[in-house]
Write a protein that holds these residues in place. Structure first.
Motif, PDB file in Angstrom:
ATOM      1  N   PRO A 103       0.805  -1.236   0.000  1.00  0.00           N
ATOM      2  CA  PRO A 103       0.000   0.000   0.000  1.00  0.00           C
ATOM      3  C   PRO A 103       0.831   1.276   0.000  1.00  0.00           C
ATOM      4  O   PRO A 103       0.399   2.309  -0.502  1.00  0.00           O
ATOM      5  CB  PRO A 103      -0.816  -0.128   1.296  1.00  0.00           C
ATOM      6  CG  PRO A 103      -0.890  -1.591   1.565  1.00  0.00           C
ATOM      7  CD  PRO A 103       0.414  -2.154   1.096  1.00  0.00           C
ATOM      8  N   ALA A 104       2.042   1.212   0.589  1.00  0.00           N
ATOM      9  CA  ALA A 104       2.933   2.372   0.538  1.00  0.00           C
ATOM     10  C   ALA A 104       3.534   2.481  -0.861  1.00  0.00           C
ATOM     11  O   ALA A 104       3.634   1.489  -1.596  1.00  0.00           O
ATOM     12  CB  ALA A 104       4.043   2.241   1.581  1.00  0.00           C
ATOM     13  N   ALA A 105       3.951   3.673  -1.227  1.00  0.00           N
ATOM     14  CA  ALA A 105       4.488   3.908  -2.561  1.00  0.00           C
ATOM     15  C   ALA A 105       5.888   3.320  -2.716  1.00  0.00           C
ATOM     16  O   ALA A 105       6.725   3.421  -1.825  1.00  0.00           O
ATOM     17  CB  ALA A 105       4.518   5.409  -2.850  1.00  0.00           C
ATOM     18  N   PHE A 125       8.433   2.543   5.330  1.00  0.00           N
ATOM     19  CA  PHE A 125       8.820   2.896   6.698  1.00  0.00           C
ATOM     20  C   PHE A 125       9.231   4.359   6.846  1.00  0.00           C
ATOM     21  O   PHE A 125       9.520   4.797   7.955  1.00  0.00           O
ATOM     22  CB  PHE A 125       9.961   1.995   7.175  1.00  0.00           C
ATOM     23  CG  PHE A 125       9.622   0.538   7.151  1.00  0.00           C
ATOM     24  CD1 PHE A 125       8.748  -0.007   8.089  1.00  0.00           C
ATOM     25  CD2 PHE A 125      10.143  -0.297   6.173  1.00  0.00           C
ATOM     26  CE1 PHE A 125       8.417  -1.343   8.061  1.00  0.00           C
ATOM     27  CE2 PHE A 125       9.818  -1.638   6.143  1.00  0.00           C
ATOM     28  CZ  PHE A 125       8.953  -2.171   7.085  1.00  0.00           C
ATOM     29  N   ASP A 126       9.284   5.087   5.749  1.00  0.00           N
ATOM     30  CA  ASP A 126       9.671   6.493   5.791  1.00  0.00           C
ATOM     31  C   ASP A 126       9.042   7.204   4.599  1.00  0.00           C
ATOM     32  O   ASP A 126       9.365   6.902   3.449  1.00  0.00           O
ATOM     33  CB  ASP A 126      11.200   6.627   5.745  1.00  0.00           C
ATOM     34  CG  ASP A 126      11.683   8.065   5.839  1.00  0.00           C
ATOM     35  OD1 ASP A 126      10.830   8.957   6.011  1.00  0.00           O
ATOM     36  OD2 ASP A 126      12.900   8.290   5.727  1.00  0.00           O
ATOM     37  N   ASP A 130      13.136   5.575   1.377  1.00  0.00           N
ATOM     38  CA  ASP A 130      14.304   4.763   1.711  1.00  0.00           C
ATOM     39  C   ASP A 130      14.813   4.096   0.450  1.00  0.00           C
ATOM     40  O   ASP A 130      14.031   3.719  -0.432  1.00  0.00           O
ATOM     41  CB  ASP A 130      13.948   3.668   2.732  1.00  0.00           C
ATOM     42  CG  ASP A 130      13.626   4.225   4.106  1.00  0.00           C
ATOM     43  OD1 ASP A 130      14.300   5.182   4.517  1.00  0.00           O
ATOM     44  OD2 ASP A 130      12.703   3.698   4.764  1.00  0.00           O
ATOM     45  N   ILE A 131      16.136   3.905   0.367  1.00  0.00           N
ATOM     46  CA  ILE A 131      16.719   3.177  -0.749  1.00  0.00           C
ATOM     47  C   ILE A 131      16.778   1.701  -0.376  1.00  0.00           C
ATOM     48  O   ILE A 131      17.362   1.324   0.640  1.00  0.00           O
ATOM     49  CB  ILE A 131      18.140   3.682  -1.081  1.00  0.00           C
ATOM     50  CG1 ILE A 131      18.126   5.204  -1.271  1.00  0.00           C
ATOM     51  CG2 ILE A 131      18.666   2.988  -2.331  1.00  0.00           C
ATOM     52  CD1 ILE A 131      17.244   5.706  -2.371  1.00  0.00           C
ATOM     53  N   ASP A 171      15.397   6.104  10.293  1.00  0.00           N
ATOM     54  CA  ASP A 171      15.963   7.178   9.483  1.00  0.00           C
ATOM     55  C   ASP A 171      14.845   8.071   8.953  1.00  0.00           C
ATOM     56  O   ASP A 171      13.800   7.587   8.534  1.00  0.00           O
ATOM     57  CB  ASP A 171      16.728   6.558   8.311  1.00  0.00           C
ATOM     58  CG  ASP A 171      17.416   7.579   7.434  1.00  0.00           C
ATOM     59  OD1 ASP A 171      18.624   7.728   7.578  1.00  0.00           O
ATOM     60  OD2 ASP A 171      16.727   8.224   6.626  1.00  0.00           O
ATOM     61  N   ARG A 172      15.079   9.396   8.941  1.00  0.00           N
ATOM     62  CA  ARG A 172      14.056  10.324   8.451  1.00  0.00           C
ATOM     63  C   ARG A 172      14.591  11.266   7.384  1.00  0.00           C
ATOM     64  O   ARG A 172      13.980  12.281   7.097  1.00  0.00           O
ATOM     65  CB  ARG A 172      13.495  11.147   9.622  1.00  0.00           C
ATOM     66  CG  ARG A 172      12.727  10.322  10.659  1.00  0.00           C
ATOM     67  CD  ARG A 172      11.519   9.653  10.065  1.00  0.00           C
ATOM     68  NE  ARG A 172      10.744   8.931  11.054  1.00  0.00           N
ATOM     69  CZ  ARG A 172       9.716   8.142  10.780  1.00  0.00           C
ATOM     70  NH1 ARG A 172       9.354   7.947   9.529  1.00  0.00           N
ATOM     71  NH2 ARG A 172       9.067   7.517  11.738  1.00  0.00           N
TER      72      ARG A 172
END
Length: 320
Positions: A103-105, A125-126, A130-131, A171-172
Protein backbone atom coordinates in the motif's frame (compact mmCIF):
# COMPACT_ATOMS: atom_id res chain seq x y z
CA UNK A 1 -43.16 -32.46 -16.94
CA UNK A 2 -44.66 -29.14 -17.93
CA UNK A 3 -43.26 -26.90 -20.67
CA UNK A 4 -41.86 -24.40 -18.18
CA UNK A 5 -40.16 -27.15 -16.18
CA UNK A 6 -38.64 -28.59 -19.36
CA UNK A 7 -37.24 -25.18 -20.30
CA UNK A 8 -35.67 -24.83 -16.85
CA UNK A 9 -34.19 -28.33 -17.10
CA UNK A 10 -32.69 -27.68 -20.55
CA UNK A 11 -31.35 -24.30 -19.43
CA UNK A 12 -29.62 -25.83 -16.38
CA UNK A 13 -28.22 -28.69 -18.46
CA UNK A 14 -26.81 -26.22 -20.97
CA UNK A 15 -25.12 -24.22 -18.20
CA UNK A 16 -23.57 -27.36 -16.72
CA UNK A 17 -22.21 -28.41 -20.14
CA UNK A 18 -20.89 -24.89 -20.79
CA UNK A 19 -19.19 -24.82 -17.38
CA UNK A 20 -17.42 -28.13 -17.96
CA UNK A 21 -16.33 -27.16 -21.48
CA UNK A 22 -14.89 -23.89 -20.21
CA UNK A 23 -13.12 -25.67 -17.36
CA UNK A 24 -11.67 -28.20 -19.81
CA UNK A 25 -10.45 -25.48 -22.15
CA UNK A 26 -8.85 -23.58 -19.29
CA UNK A 27 -6.96 -26.69 -18.16
CA UNK A 28 -5.87 -27.89 -21.58
CA UNK A 29 -5.08 -24.62 -23.34
CA UNK A 30 -1.78 -22.86 -22.65
CA UNK A 31 -1.80 -19.21 -23.61
CA UNK A 32 1.47 -18.16 -25.19
CA UNK A 33 2.46 -14.52 -24.55
CA UNK A 34 2.55 -12.34 -27.64
CA UNK A 35 6.12 -11.91 -28.84
CA UNK A 36 7.66 -8.53 -29.70
CA UNK A 37 10.75 -7.54 -31.64
CA UNK A 38 11.28 -3.87 -30.92
CA UNK A 39 14.31 -3.60 -33.18
CA UNK A 40 12.25 -4.68 -36.18
CA UNK A 41 9.33 -2.49 -35.11
CA UNK A 42 11.62 0.54 -34.79
CA UNK A 43 13.31 -0.08 -38.13
CA UNK A 44 10.06 -0.69 -40.03
CA UNK A 45 8.03 2.07 -38.41
CA UNK A 46 10.58 4.80 -37.85
CA UNK A 47 13.38 3.91 -40.25
CA UNK A 48 16.58 5.72 -39.34
CA UNK A 49 14.76 8.51 -37.49
CA UNK A 50 15.14 8.46 -33.72
CA UNK A 51 11.64 8.78 -32.34
CA UNK A 52 10.24 7.56 -29.02
CA UNK A 53 7.62 4.83 -29.01
CA UNK A 54 5.74 3.19 -26.10
CA UNK A 55 7.10 0.19 -24.22
CA UNK A 56 4.06 0.03 -21.94
CA UNK A 57 0.45 0.15 -23.07
CA UNK A 58 -1.40 -0.38 -19.80
CA UNK A 59 -3.63 2.21 -18.18
CA UNK A 60 -2.38 4.85 -15.76
CA UNK A 61 0.93 6.68 -15.49
CA UNK A 62 3.93 4.54 -16.46
CA UNK A 63 7.35 6.13 -16.04
CA UNK A 64 10.85 5.90 -14.46
CA UNK A 65 11.99 2.94 -16.56
CA UNK A 66 15.23 0.97 -16.27
CA UNK A 67 16.37 -1.97 -18.40
CA UNK A 68 18.82 -4.81 -17.96
CA UNK A 69 22.04 -4.44 -19.93
CA UNK A 70 20.88 -6.96 -22.54
CA UNK A 71 17.71 -4.93 -23.08
CA UNK A 72 15.33 -7.82 -22.39
CA UNK A 73 13.68 -6.70 -19.17
CA UNK A 74 12.20 -3.34 -18.21
CA UNK A 75 11.26 -2.25 -14.70
CA UNK A 76 9.16 0.86 -14.27
CA UNK A 77 6.85 2.75 -11.92
CA UNK A 78 3.11 2.59 -12.49
CA UNK A 79 -0.04 3.76 -10.74
CA UNK A 80 -2.16 1.17 -12.54
CA UNK A 81 -3.66 0.07 -9.22
CA UNK A 82 -4.09 3.67 -7.94
CA UNK A 83 -0.84 3.43 -5.97
CA UNK A 84 2.77 3.76 -7.13
CA UNK A 85 4.24 0.28 -7.54
CA UNK A 86 7.02 -1.30 -9.55
CA UNK A 87 6.25 -3.61 -12.47
CA UNK A 88 8.52 -5.63 -14.72
CA UNK A 89 8.05 -6.37 -18.41
CA UNK A 90 9.73 -8.88 -20.68
CA UNK A 91 10.37 -6.75 -23.76
CA UNK A 92 10.39 -9.84 -25.96
CA UNK A 93 6.79 -10.60 -25.03
CA UNK A 94 3.63 -8.85 -23.96
CA UNK A 95 4.03 -9.96 -20.32
CA UNK A 96 4.07 -7.30 -17.60
CA UNK A 97 3.77 -8.30 -13.93
CA UNK A 98 4.05 -6.50 -10.57
CA UNK A 99 7.13 -6.64 -8.35
CA UNK A 100 5.73 -4.59 -5.48
CA UNK A 101 2.12 -4.42 -4.31
CA UNK A 102 2.52 -2.76 -0.92
CA UNK A 103 0.00 0.00 0.00
CA UNK A 104 2.93 2.37 0.54
CA UNK A 105 4.49 3.91 -2.56
CA UNK A 106 7.48 2.24 -4.28
CA UNK A 107 9.10 3.90 -7.28
CA UNK A 108 12.34 4.91 -9.08
CA UNK A 109 13.55 1.34 -9.85
CA UNK A 110 17.04 0.69 -11.23
CA UNK A 111 18.45 -2.63 -12.45
CA UNK A 112 22.03 -3.68 -11.82
CA UNK A 113 23.85 -4.16 -15.16
CA UNK A 114 23.74 -7.95 -14.85
CA UNK A 115 20.02 -7.87 -13.99
CA UNK A 116 20.53 -9.79 -10.73
CA UNK A 117 19.73 -6.92 -8.37
CA UNK A 118 17.16 -4.19 -8.18
CA UNK A 119 17.23 -0.97 -6.20
CA UNK A 120 14.26 1.33 -5.68
CA UNK A 121 12.69 3.88 -3.35
CA UNK A 122 10.19 2.71 -0.74
CA UNK A 123 7.95 4.78 1.52
CA UNK A 124 6.89 1.78 3.61
CA UNK A 125 8.82 2.90 6.70
CA UNK A 126 9.67 6.49 5.79
CA UNK A 127 7.46 8.84 3.78
CA UNK A 128 10.59 10.75 2.71
CA UNK A 129 11.85 7.60 0.99
CA UNK A 130 14.30 4.76 1.71
CA UNK A 131 16.72 3.18 -0.75
CA UNK A 132 16.07 -0.58 -0.95
CA UNK A 133 18.31 -3.26 -2.48
CA UNK A 134 16.94 -6.71 -3.41
CA UNK A 135 18.15 -9.75 -5.31
CA UNK A 136 15.89 -10.55 -8.26
CA UNK A 137 15.87 -13.01 -11.16
CA UNK A 138 13.64 -11.37 -13.81
CA UNK A 139 12.99 -14.55 -15.80
CA UNK A 140 12.07 -16.62 -12.75
CA UNK A 141 9.92 -13.81 -11.30
CA UNK A 142 7.84 -13.56 -14.47
CA UNK A 143 7.53 -17.35 -14.91
CA UNK A 144 6.37 -17.84 -11.33
CA UNK A 145 3.71 -15.17 -11.81
CA UNK A 146 2.48 -16.77 -15.06
CA UNK A 147 2.23 -20.12 -13.28
CA UNK A 148 0.05 -18.58 -10.59
CA UNK A 149 2.70 -18.86 -7.87
CA UNK A 150 3.19 -16.26 -5.16
CA UNK A 151 6.16 -13.94 -5.66
CA UNK A 152 7.79 -12.27 -2.68
CA UNK A 153 10.89 -10.09 -2.39
CA UNK A 154 13.24 -11.99 -0.09
CA UNK A 155 15.52 -10.26 2.40
CA UNK A 156 15.21 -6.67 1.15
CA UNK A 157 18.05 -4.48 2.40
CA UNK A 158 17.00 -1.01 3.48
CA UNK A 159 20.32 0.68 2.70
CA UNK A 160 19.41 4.07 4.13
CA UNK A 161 17.23 2.84 6.98
CA UNK A 162 18.72 -0.38 8.45
CA UNK A 163 16.97 0.20 11.80
CA UNK A 164 13.50 0.68 10.34
CA UNK A 165 12.00 -1.71 12.90
CA UNK A 166 13.28 0.39 15.80
CA UNK A 167 11.13 3.50 16.21
CA UNK A 168 13.89 5.24 18.15
CA UNK A 169 16.50 4.71 15.43
CA UNK A 170 14.47 5.07 12.25
CA UNK A 171 15.96 7.18 9.48
CA UNK A 172 14.06 10.32 8.45
CA UNK A 173 16.29 11.80 5.74
CA UNK A 174 15.12 12.30 2.16
CA UNK A 175 16.64 9.53 -0.01
CA UNK A 176 15.74 9.30 -3.69
CA UNK A 177 16.79 8.37 -7.27
CA UNK A 178 19.13 5.35 -6.86
CA UNK A 179 21.26 4.27 -9.85
CA UNK A 180 23.75 1.41 -10.18
CA UNK A 181 27.33 1.86 -11.35
CA UNK A 182 28.31 -0.07 -14.52
CA UNK A 183 30.20 -2.67 -12.47
CA UNK A 184 27.25 -3.10 -10.08
CA UNK A 185 29.41 -2.38 -7.03
CA UNK A 186 28.07 1.08 -6.18
CA UNK A 187 24.78 2.92 -6.01
CA UNK A 188 24.56 6.69 -6.42
CA UNK A 189 21.47 8.38 -5.01
CA UNK A 190 20.09 11.75 -3.94
CA UNK A 191 19.97 12.57 -0.23
CA UNK A 192 20.04 15.35 2.33
CA UNK A 193 21.68 13.22 5.05
CA UNK A 194 25.10 14.90 4.73
CA UNK A 195 23.71 18.36 3.95
CA UNK A 196 20.44 18.78 5.91
CA UNK A 197 17.85 20.73 3.96
CA UNK A 198 19.81 20.48 0.69
CA UNK A 199 19.77 17.55 -1.74
CA UNK A 200 23.13 16.23 -2.89
CA UNK A 201 24.61 13.11 -4.45
CA UNK A 202 25.70 10.22 -2.23
CA UNK A 203 27.50 7.00 -3.14
CA UNK A 204 26.91 3.68 -1.37
CA UNK A 205 29.50 0.91 -1.79
CA UNK A 206 27.61 -2.39 -1.68
CA UNK A 207 30.50 -4.59 -0.46
CA UNK A 208 31.95 -2.29 2.20
CA UNK A 209 28.61 -0.60 3.02
CA UNK A 210 30.41 2.76 3.03
CA UNK A 211 28.30 5.84 2.30
CA UNK A 212 29.72 9.26 1.40
CA UNK A 213 28.71 12.46 -0.44
CA UNK A 214 30.22 13.42 -3.80
CA UNK A 215 28.55 16.86 -4.09
CA UNK A 216 27.89 19.54 -1.49
CA UNK A 217 26.40 22.38 -3.56
CA UNK A 218 23.28 20.61 -4.77
CA UNK A 219 22.65 17.67 -7.03
CA UNK A 220 19.78 15.53 -8.38
CA UNK A 221 19.11 13.10 -11.28
CA UNK A 222 22.46 11.24 -11.12
CA UNK A 223 23.65 8.93 -13.87
CA UNK A 224 26.96 7.06 -14.04
CA UNK A 225 29.02 7.24 -17.20
CA UNK A 226 29.56 3.91 -18.96
CA UNK A 227 33.06 3.62 -17.47
CA UNK A 228 31.79 4.38 -13.97
CA UNK A 229 34.51 7.01 -13.47
CA UNK A 230 32.12 9.94 -13.89
CA UNK A 231 28.62 10.97 -12.87
CA UNK A 232 26.26 13.20 -14.84
CA UNK A 233 23.79 15.13 -12.73
CA UNK A 234 21.60 18.25 -12.44
CA UNK A 235 22.37 21.13 -10.07
CA UNK A 236 20.85 24.57 -9.54
CA UNK A 237 24.01 26.01 -7.97
CA UNK A 238 24.64 28.28 -10.98
CA UNK A 239 21.08 28.72 -12.21
CA UNK A 240 17.76 28.32 -10.44
CA UNK A 241 16.30 26.11 -13.18
CA UNK A 242 19.25 23.73 -13.05
CA UNK A 243 22.10 22.83 -15.40
CA UNK A 244 23.75 19.53 -16.35
CA UNK A 245 27.19 18.78 -14.93
CA UNK A 246 29.77 16.02 -15.22
CA UNK A 247 31.81 15.05 -12.15
CA UNK A 248 35.00 12.99 -12.46
CA UNK A 249 35.09 10.73 -9.40
CA UNK A 250 38.87 10.20 -9.61
CA UNK A 251 40.00 13.82 -9.99
CA UNK A 252 36.92 15.54 -8.52
CA UNK A 253 36.99 17.78 -11.61
CA UNK A 254 33.56 19.16 -12.51
CA UNK A 255 32.46 20.19 -16.00
CA UNK A 256 29.35 22.21 -16.77
CA UNK A 257 27.58 20.71 -19.79
CA UNK A 258 24.63 23.07 -20.37
CA UNK A 259 24.40 26.83 -20.02
CA UNK A 260 20.86 28.07 -20.58
CA UNK A 261 17.77 29.30 -18.77
CA UNK A 262 15.67 26.22 -19.41
CA UNK A 263 14.49 23.67 -16.85
CA UNK A 264 16.63 20.59 -17.55
CA UNK A 265 15.84 17.20 -15.96
CA UNK A 266 16.53 13.44 -16.00
CA UNK A 267 19.89 13.13 -17.69
CA UNK A 268 21.16 9.81 -19.06
CA UNK A 269 24.07 8.84 -21.30
CA UNK A 270 24.35 6.98 -24.60
CA UNK A 271 26.21 3.69 -24.94
CA UNK A 272 29.05 5.30 -26.89
CA UNK A 273 29.42 8.13 -24.32
CA UNK A 274 29.30 10.70 -27.11
CA UNK A 275 25.77 11.89 -26.36
CA UNK A 276 23.53 12.49 -23.40
CA UNK A 277 19.74 12.42 -23.30
CA UNK A 278 17.67 14.64 -21.08
CA UNK A 279 14.31 16.36 -20.63
CA UNK A 280 14.13 20.09 -21.20
CA UNK A 281 11.18 22.37 -20.39
CA UNK A 282 11.44 25.54 -22.46
CA UNK A 283 8.03 27.17 -22.54
CA UNK A 284 5.51 28.23 -19.90
CA UNK A 285 2.73 26.19 -21.49
CA UNK A 286 0.41 26.31 -18.46
CA UNK A 287 0.71 30.13 -18.23
CA UNK A 288 1.62 30.34 -14.53
CA UNK A 289 4.57 32.69 -15.22
CA UNK A 290 7.31 30.15 -14.53
CA UNK A 291 8.84 26.97 -15.89
CA UNK A 292 7.87 23.89 -13.90
CA UNK A 293 7.27 20.16 -14.31
CA UNK A 294 3.64 20.79 -15.27
CA UNK A 295 4.74 22.49 -18.51
CA UNK A 296 5.20 20.53 -21.71
CA UNK A 297 8.68 19.14 -22.26
CA UNK A 298 11.12 18.05 -24.96
CA UNK A 299 13.30 14.95 -25.04
CA UNK A 300 16.72 16.00 -26.33
CA UNK A 301 19.96 14.37 -27.39
CA UNK A 302 23.11 16.46 -26.94
CA UNK A 303 26.40 15.65 -28.67
CA UNK A 304 29.07 16.24 -26.02
CA UNK A 305 31.77 17.03 -28.59
CA UNK A 306 29.93 19.37 -30.95
CA UNK A 307 27.30 20.63 -28.44
CA UNK A 308 24.69 20.04 -31.16
CA UNK A 309 21.16 19.43 -29.87
CA UNK A 310 18.70 17.03 -31.47
CA UNK A 311 15.00 17.12 -30.57
CA UNK A 312 13.57 13.63 -30.18
CA UNK A 313 10.03 14.68 -29.26
CA UNK A 314 7.54 17.33 -30.32
CA UNK A 315 7.49 19.30 -27.07
CA UNK A 316 3.82 18.57 -26.50
CA UNK A 317 4.43 16.02 -23.76
CA UNK A 318 4.13 16.66 -20.04
CA UNK A 319 6.19 14.68 -17.51
CA UNK A 320 3.39 14.98 -14.95
Amino acid sequence: MGLLSKLHFLQNAFLVILFWNCAFLQKSTKIKPLEFDYKTIAENYFGKNEKPFPLTVQSGINFQGSTTQDGQFLVYTTDKESNFDIHIRDLKTSVSVPITTHPAAEYKPSFSPDGKYLTFVSEEFDSAGDIVLVELNPQEWIQRHLQGQMNELKNPIFITNPNYKNLNKKDRWIDQEPKFSPDGKKIVFVSERFTPGKLNLVIYEITTKKMYPITLNGGISPCFSKTGDEVFYISNKDHLNGEIYLLNLKTNLETRITNDEYLDLSVSTSFNEKEIYYISIRKDTNANNRLDVHDNSFILKLNLETKQEYFLSSGNESII
